[in-house]
Write a protein that holds these residues in place. Structure first.
Motif, short mmCIF file in Angstrom:
data_model
loop_
_atom_site.label_atom_id
_atom_site.label_comp_id
_atom_site.label_asym_id
_atom_site.label_seq_id
_atom_site.Cartn_x
_atom_site.Cartn_y
_atom_site.Cartn_z
N SER A 237 45.81 52.63 60.16
CA SER A 237 47.26 52.66 60.18
C SER A 237 47.71 53.15 61.54
O SER A 237 47.00 53.89 62.23
CB SER A 237 47.80 53.58 59.07
OG SER A 237 49.20 53.71 59.18
N ARG A 239 50.37 55.01 61.90
CA ARG A 239 51.04 56.29 61.74
C ARG A 239 50.14 57.44 62.17
O ARG A 239 48.95 57.46 61.85
CB ARG A 239 51.45 56.50 60.28
CG ARG A 239 52.55 55.54 59.80
CD ARG A 239 52.91 55.81 58.37
NE ARG A 239 54.03 55.00 57.93
CZ ARG A 239 54.53 55.03 56.71
NH1 ARG A 239 54.00 55.83 55.80
NH2 ARG A 239 55.55 54.26 56.39
N TRP A 271 61.33 60.33 63.71
CA TRP A 271 60.62 60.92 62.58
C TRP A 271 60.64 59.93 61.41
O TRP A 271 61.71 59.43 61.04
CB TRP A 271 61.25 62.25 62.17
CG TRP A 271 60.50 62.95 61.08
CD1 TRP A 271 59.16 63.18 61.02
CD2 TRP A 271 61.05 63.51 59.89
NE1 TRP A 271 58.83 63.85 59.87
CE2 TRP A 271 59.97 64.07 59.15
CE3 TRP A 271 62.35 63.61 59.38
CZ2 TRP A 271 60.16 64.71 57.93
CZ3 TRP A 271 62.53 64.25 58.15
CH2 TRP A 271 61.46 64.79 57.44
N ASP A 272 59.49 59.66 60.82
CA ASP A 272 59.42 58.68 59.73
C ASP A 272 59.66 59.30 58.36
O ASP A 272 59.46 58.63 57.34
CB ASP A 272 58.07 57.96 59.75
CG ASP A 272 56.90 58.92 59.52
OD1 ASP A 272 57.14 60.13 59.37
OD2 ASP A 272 55.76 58.44 59.49
N ARG A 273 60.05 60.58 58.33
CA ARG A 273 60.40 61.27 57.08
C ARG A 273 59.24 61.29 56.09
O ARG A 273 59.43 61.24 54.89
CB ARG A 273 61.63 60.63 56.43
CG ARG A 273 62.90 60.93 57.19
CD ARG A 273 64.08 60.10 56.76
NE ARG A 273 65.30 60.55 57.41
CZ ARG A 273 65.61 60.31 58.67
NH1 ARG A 273 64.77 59.62 59.42
NH2 ARG A 273 66.73 60.77 59.21
N ARG A 274 58.05 61.42 56.63
CA ARG A 274 56.87 61.45 55.77
C ARG A 274 56.32 62.86 55.64
O ARG A 274 56.13 63.36 54.54
CB ARG A 274 55.81 60.49 56.33
CG ARG A 274 54.60 60.31 55.45
CD ARG A 274 53.80 59.08 55.91
NE ARG A 274 53.46 59.13 57.32
CZ ARG A 274 52.27 59.53 57.78
NH1 ARG A 274 51.33 59.90 56.95
NH2 ARG A 274 52.03 59.53 59.08
N GLU A 275 56.05 63.53 56.75
CA GLU A 275 55.45 64.86 56.71
C GLU A 275 56.03 65.73 57.82
O GLU A 275 56.37 65.23 58.90
CB GLU A 275 53.92 64.77 56.87
CG GLU A 275 53.21 64.05 55.73
CD GLU A 275 51.71 63.99 55.95
OE1 GLU A 275 51.26 64.64 56.91
OE2 GLU A 275 51.02 63.31 55.18
N SER A 296 55.28 63.76 61.52
CA SER A 296 54.68 62.42 61.51
C SER A 296 55.62 61.43 62.18
O SER A 296 56.84 61.59 62.19
CB SER A 296 54.37 61.98 60.08
OG SER A 296 55.55 62.00 59.29
#
Length: 385
Positions: A237, A239, A271-275, A296
């Motif tokens: 991935s 990410r 920011w991908d709002r994942r972690e 992340s």
């Protein structure tokens, strides 16, 4: 006259096919026009050579020139045929490669894998076609045919000699196939090689070109990636998680700093709002606390920019809101300086207990020693790093 007519007819037929492909058919299939433009030159050369070979009046030529012309035309036919076959192969594989380059999102990893394998197989096929064409051209010479028959008789020894001589080339070829079909390395992968961060720009049968972050190119043999360790940040991935480390004073309010970090990340487009997380990961011996913020991002380039923005924001926020939490170095008084000698006088040669200081610039109690009298100060006030 007949020769010129046949060559002209062949060229006219090829031109008609080119106009058909580049005209009406290209409106329905855009790839047909691109293929026609790519194959125009070798098609004209092929038509001219084949037409000349078919209409050449060999019987009208003397015996010596007859053989030479026939041999020359045969070699030219092999050359233009090879050229045309290579162009057709590239024209047929260019459209799927272009479609694979436009794929983004979750399917991008599989598209890059397919593109890497297709380009590597295309290069291998091109090398094989060229080798076969060179062999066919060489075997038109009687002397080479005699040598070839001898080599075939001793194929085992010849194969051993060729294998030893071409060991690096064959090793890189097998390494390239291993990389392409094991999914260990693909075009546009983000890698860290020899401490350098970059993207795989080109993967050939003999070398790999890594486009570094500062626009330099690192060129390594293909076998390097099968024999030496390297980091691949986009194998499964794109990410990645970025980290920011800060050293602050113990007085920093961690809960309020977490709230500020989360508020900043919510408004940040990278920011991908994942972690995300902010933790105190270590207590240093110099009286500081090591903080680490993780966040992340969609890819490594976005993660780098996001890390820089988070670091700058936290530094500015701590300076503006919690200046007392900035890194400081603490020093304490020398314990030996607080012990009085047997005669009751202070250790620094100052006045007796209860008396006044010998120097009005030095406070009573000896908080610090004046330079020039007793050496460097024993204790200094707090200072920022």
């Amino acid at each position: 006259m007949v020769l010129a007519a046949v060559v002209a007819t062949s060229v006219i037929v090829v031109e008609g096919g080119r106009r058909l492909l580049a005209g009406r058919l290209s409106e329905r299939w855009p790839g047909a026009g691109r293929a026609a433009r790519r194959c125009t030159a070798p098609a004209f050369a092929f038509a001219a050579v084949v037409g000349a070979s078919a209409a050449m009046p060999y019987r009208a030529l003397p015996d010596g020139p007859d053989d030479a012309v026939r041999h020359l035309v045969r070699i030219a036919a092999i050359g233009v045929t090879t050229w045309l076959v290579l162009r057709i192969a590239y024209a047929l594989t260019d459209p799927p490669l272009a479609r694979l380059m436009r794929i983004e999102g979750e399917r991008n990893r599989r598209a890059r894998r397919a593109r890497t394998q297709m380009m590597l197989l295309r290069r291998i096929a091109s090398v094989v076609i060229v080798i076969v064409a060179l062999g066919a051209a060489l075997f038109t010479f009687p002397g080479v045919r005699a040598v070839g028959a001898g080599l075939l008789a001793s194929a085992g020894v010849a194969g051993l000699v060729v294998g030893i001589a071409a060991r690096p080339t064959l090793g890189n070829l097998l390494a390239g196939l291993q990389l392409a079909f094991s999914d260990a390395l693909r075009l546009d992968d983000v890698v860290v090689v020899q401490g350098q961060w970059g993207r795989v720009e080109e993967l050939t049968l003999s070398y790999v070109v890594v486009w570094l972050w500062d626009d330099r190119r690192l060129i390594l043999p293909v076998s390097y990636f099968t024999e030496q360790p390297f980091e691949n940040w986009t194998r499964h991935s794109s990410r990645v998680i970025g980290s920011v480390e800060l050293h602050v004073d113990w007085s920093v309010p961690l809960d309020e700093l977490r709230t500020e970090l989360y508020s900043m990340l919510q408004d940040h487009p990278l920011w991908d709002r994942r972690e995300w997380v902010l933790q105190a990961v270590d207590v240093l011996p110099n009286g500081l606390v090591q903080l680490r913020a993780l966040m992340s991002a969609a890819d490594s380039a976005s993660a780098w920019d996001l890390r820089c923005d988070v670091r700058e924001h936290l530094i500015a926020h701590i300076r503006a809101s919690y200046p007392e939490a900035l890194p400081r170095f603490r020093t304490g008084p020398d314990p030996a300086a607080d012990r009085e000698p047997a005669d009751g006088r202070p250790a620094d040669g100052g006045p007796s207990p209860g008396g006044e200081s010998a120097d009005d610039s030095v406070p009573a109690g000896g908080a610090w020693a004046a330079p020039g009298r007793d050496g460097p100060p024993r204790a200094e006030p707090l200072r920022r790093a």
